[in-house]
Enzyme design. Sequence first.
Site, mmCIF file in Angstrom:
data_model
loop_
_atom_site.group_PDB
_atom_site.id
_atom_site.type_symbol
_atom_site.label_atom_id
_atom_site.label_comp_id
_atom_site.label_asym_id
_atom_site.label_seq_id
_atom_site.Cartn_x
_atom_site.Cartn_y
_atom_site.Cartn_z
ATOM 1 N N ASP A 215 39.341 44.581 36.410
ATOM 2 C CA ASP A 215 37.952 43.405 36.185
ATOM 3 C C ASP A 215 37.873 43.546 34.656
ATOM 4 O OD1 ASP A 215 37.494 43.320 39.225
ATOM 5 O OD2 ASP A 215 36.655 45.342 38.999
ATOM 6 N N ASP A 254 41.351 40.345 38.848
ATOM 7 C CA ASP A 254 40.547 40.629 39.849
ATOM 8 C C ASP A 254 39.080 40.139 39.696
ATOM 9 O OD1 ASP A 254 39.664 41.916 42.263
ATOM 10 O OD2 ASP A 254 39.748 43.871 41.629
ATOM 11 N N ASP A 258 32.413 43.581 38.604
ATOM 12 C CA ASP A 258 32.066 44.229 39.748
ATOM 13 C C ASP A 258 31.122 45.481 39.892
ATOM 14 O OD1 ASP A 258 33.881 42.340 40.904
ATOM 15 O OD2 ASP A 258 35.301 43.832 41.990
ATOM 16 N N ARG A 310 31.956 34.214 45.405
ATOM 17 C CA ARG A 310 31.403 35.729 44.769
ATOM 18 C C ARG A 310 30.441 35.551 43.485
ATOM 19 N NH1 ARG A 310 36.036 40.535 45.775
ATOM 20 N NH2 ARG A 310 36.691 39.957 47.918
#
Length: 436
Positions: A215, A254, A258, A310
């Site tokens: 990430d 990714d 996160d 997301r």
Amino acid sequence: MRLHRAGLRRRHLALSAVLLGVLCVPAQAQARDIGRDTLPAGDGWAAYGTGTTGGAAADDAHVHTVTDRAGLVRALDGGSDTPKIIKIAGTIDANTDDDGDHLDCDDYATGGYTLKKYLAAYDPRTWGAAKPSGPQEEARQASAARQAERVVLRIGSNTTIVGLGSGAVLKGAGLQVEDADNVIIRNLDIRDAYDCFPVWQPNSGGLGDWKTAYDNIWLRGATHVWIDHVTLSDKGHPDEREPTHFARNYLRHDGLLDITNGSDLVTVSWSRFADHDKAMLIGNGDSATGDRGRLRVTLHHNEFESIVQRAPRVRFGQVHVYNNRYVVPEGSDYRYSLGVSTESAIHAENNAFTTPGHVEAADLVKSWNGSALHQSGTLFNGFPVDLLALNNAYNSGSERDLTADVGWTPTLHGRIDSAAVADREVARGAGAGRIP
């Protein structure tokens, strides 16, 4: 890895140019040191309790201006808890050797790994649905470890990282704040956390999928974190340009940000998330019941542009989402913005969505085992809408209807403007290089 002495000269020239640029900035422009800024009182969940001050208490010996990966690694000090302020000047490429020369995927490959051999070894038509194992998977893991050694940069407690001016860029890196407290990341363009060695997961999603490792920013067990005026994207290597292998897009990235593994008390403000598939995951598993009472996050005045999904997807956490701007471009492979998952408690206020005709207001929310969503003041293409009512009206029956009671009311926040006002303000002010 390649070692070229010419790289030393390039580093000295680059440092001289950056320092000359800084010295030439007018005195008035240099007066404010954003490295000493702390999170204002009441500004979201990261202001709770002790608040978030980052490295503001650092002594002069722990204030660093860095221009390359080696300098950044030294300044991070192995993720130590010593108060520190790290100022990034110019562009830093994490995929570089100790002389500052760029490393590509071939430089990391070891043990006989090649993508061609990997694809031949684990083709589902011959390998089947078993998890990859054997020489090529072992070689992939060893190659991946070599890249991770260069690009994964760990941030310790009591740290502030800021970009200098309007052109500070960190590319190819995966910043990790793990089991650390009191961290500030501001005014930085963080792009292209590119994984050279994705792994094939035959049983993911029923059809199999490629899993990547990095990430742009990953919070794991982190507390009191303020992320402000950053730009996060895949700029340089967008996944949409990657080929298809085993009938699935060969993903190289990714998440952009996160927040998982019990992280807590996080404020993300005035930042820009752009040109990416899965932007932000808050809570990484339905079975991670230890996240209950944690994952408290505030998202305000952020821009999500050309994001597929997301933005965010939430499990367990109490997440305040207000005054954000969502822009879906024409032709986008859009799925949803707000993901309501297990025991999540999203309180969404006065957010503005602009989409093309093929995206309907009912597409903005998706639920997986969620139970509640508070929403108010939502603007969709200039018109007020009730996302909760739309979600329940168009629920296919595969998920239960959501209720409006999320069990909490946010108290830590600044002024909440109308969605229309926020839309204009965020368009002008979000992202790196725009701290007023």
